[in-house]
Design an enzyme around this catalytic site. Sequence first.
Site, PDB file in Angstrom:
ATOM      1  N   ARG A  96       6.812   9.908   6.075  1.00  7.37           N
ATOM      2  CA  ARG A  96       5.897  10.376   5.307  1.00  7.37           C
ATOM      3  C   ARG A  96       5.398  11.413   5.916  1.00  7.37           C
ATOM      4  O   ARG A  96       4.874  12.523   5.238  1.00  7.37           O
ATOM      5  CB  ARG A  96       4.865   9.327   4.939  1.00  7.37           C
ATOM      6  CG  ARG A  96       5.235   8.394   3.936  1.00  7.37           C
ATOM      7  CD  ARG A  96       4.007   7.391   3.621  1.00  7.37           C
ATOM      8  NE  ARG A  96       4.547   6.428   2.643  1.00  7.37           N
ATOM      9  CZ  ARG A  96       3.695   5.501   2.222  1.00  7.37           C
ATOM     10  NH1 ARG A  96       1.960   5.687   2.593  1.00  7.37           N
ATOM     11  NH2 ARG A  96       3.931   4.533   1.281  1.00  7.37           N
ATOM     12  N   ASP A 130     -11.129   6.672  -5.349  1.00 10.42           N
ATOM     13  CA  ASP A 130     -10.021   6.728  -4.575  1.00 10.42           C
ATOM     14  C   ASP A 130     -10.210   7.655  -3.457  1.00 10.42           C
ATOM     15  O   ASP A 130     -10.895   8.399  -3.388  1.00 10.42           O
ATOM     16  CB  ASP A 130      -8.472   7.058  -5.165  1.00 10.42           C
ATOM     17  CG  ASP A 130      -7.659   6.371  -4.613  1.00 10.42           C
ATOM     18  OD1 ASP A 130      -6.655   5.313  -5.028  1.00 10.42           O
ATOM     19  OD2 ASP A 130      -7.002   6.874  -3.443  1.00 10.42           O
TER      20      ASP A 130
END
Length: 279
Positions: free
Chosen positions: A49, A149
């Site tokens: 990632r 979030d």
Amino acid sequence: MTIAEIRAPGLASPLSTMSEAEFREFQRMIFAEAGIHMPASKRVMVAGRLAKRLKVLGLGSYGEYSQYLRRDPAEKQIAVDLLTTNETYFFREPRHFDFLRDHILPGHTRHKPFRLWSAACSSGEEPYTAAMVLADGLGATGWDILASDISTQVLDRARSGRYPMARAQKIPRDCLRRHCLKGIGEADGTFMVDSALRSRVNFQQINLNTRLPEVGMFDVIFLRNVMIYFNAETKKQIVARLQAQLKPGGYFIVGHSETLNGLQEGLQAVMPSVYRASA
Ligand SMILES: C[S@@+](CC[C@H](N)C(=O)[O-])C[C@H]1O[C@@H](n2cnc3c(N)ncnc32)[C@H](O)[C@@H]1O
């Protein structure tokens, strides 16, 4: 390369290997920032990632990226965005939305606006699904949704309200017709959540791992498919923080594979993954 190094998938350069010590740095960082416990088994995933970001910044190793992160606070948000798992979809775990429609909404007295919080909303599919159910059950007004979030990247996608058509698959056809618009021209192959629904959903960046901002009280809190990333202590703190924002008689809903067992003092299990505060 020693066996303690992991090569990011798809990258051939020896500079793309992540040592155990480098992994521990990222492990520490994501735990300190988000409360996310990243087990050693995730080293390849973490390397993969972050690999693209190293390339963009022209850095030669994960160690250099760790130093960069320490120097540049804004980069931390980008790393958090990359390291969080944001999988979600419309009408995920549909029994929760059936319960909302059939058991929670009929008990709402309408003296006050009905308030729902989607506390780890990812790219918006969860709060927009709830918005469709609330609009059908309560009408166009008299309710609102807070959707939050930690990742600013997913929140940007959520605010746009636009999704590839393939993501509409789980939305019941009549619901799709009532609440979404098919993209045409340049927007072909996408759909948009109707602006009437979008205007009732307030997206905000909130890190559940720190003191909460003033958000008010809620009839329903969704905390689904995020506790799996926390250790027992973090889970306990986050559940307590959210529970304090639940109105008497309000509902606390977690993912089907999650439980509040041992954490739910003051909450009663109504069915697996659905809990209720005393009235
Ligand atoms: C797997 S998604 C779940 C989305 C949705 N609730 C669902 O069930 O489909 C988990 C989300 O939790 C968010 N998250 C992780 N740690 C967080 C934290 N400390 N505070 C707020 N959100 C967090 C991630 O960014 C991610 O979008």
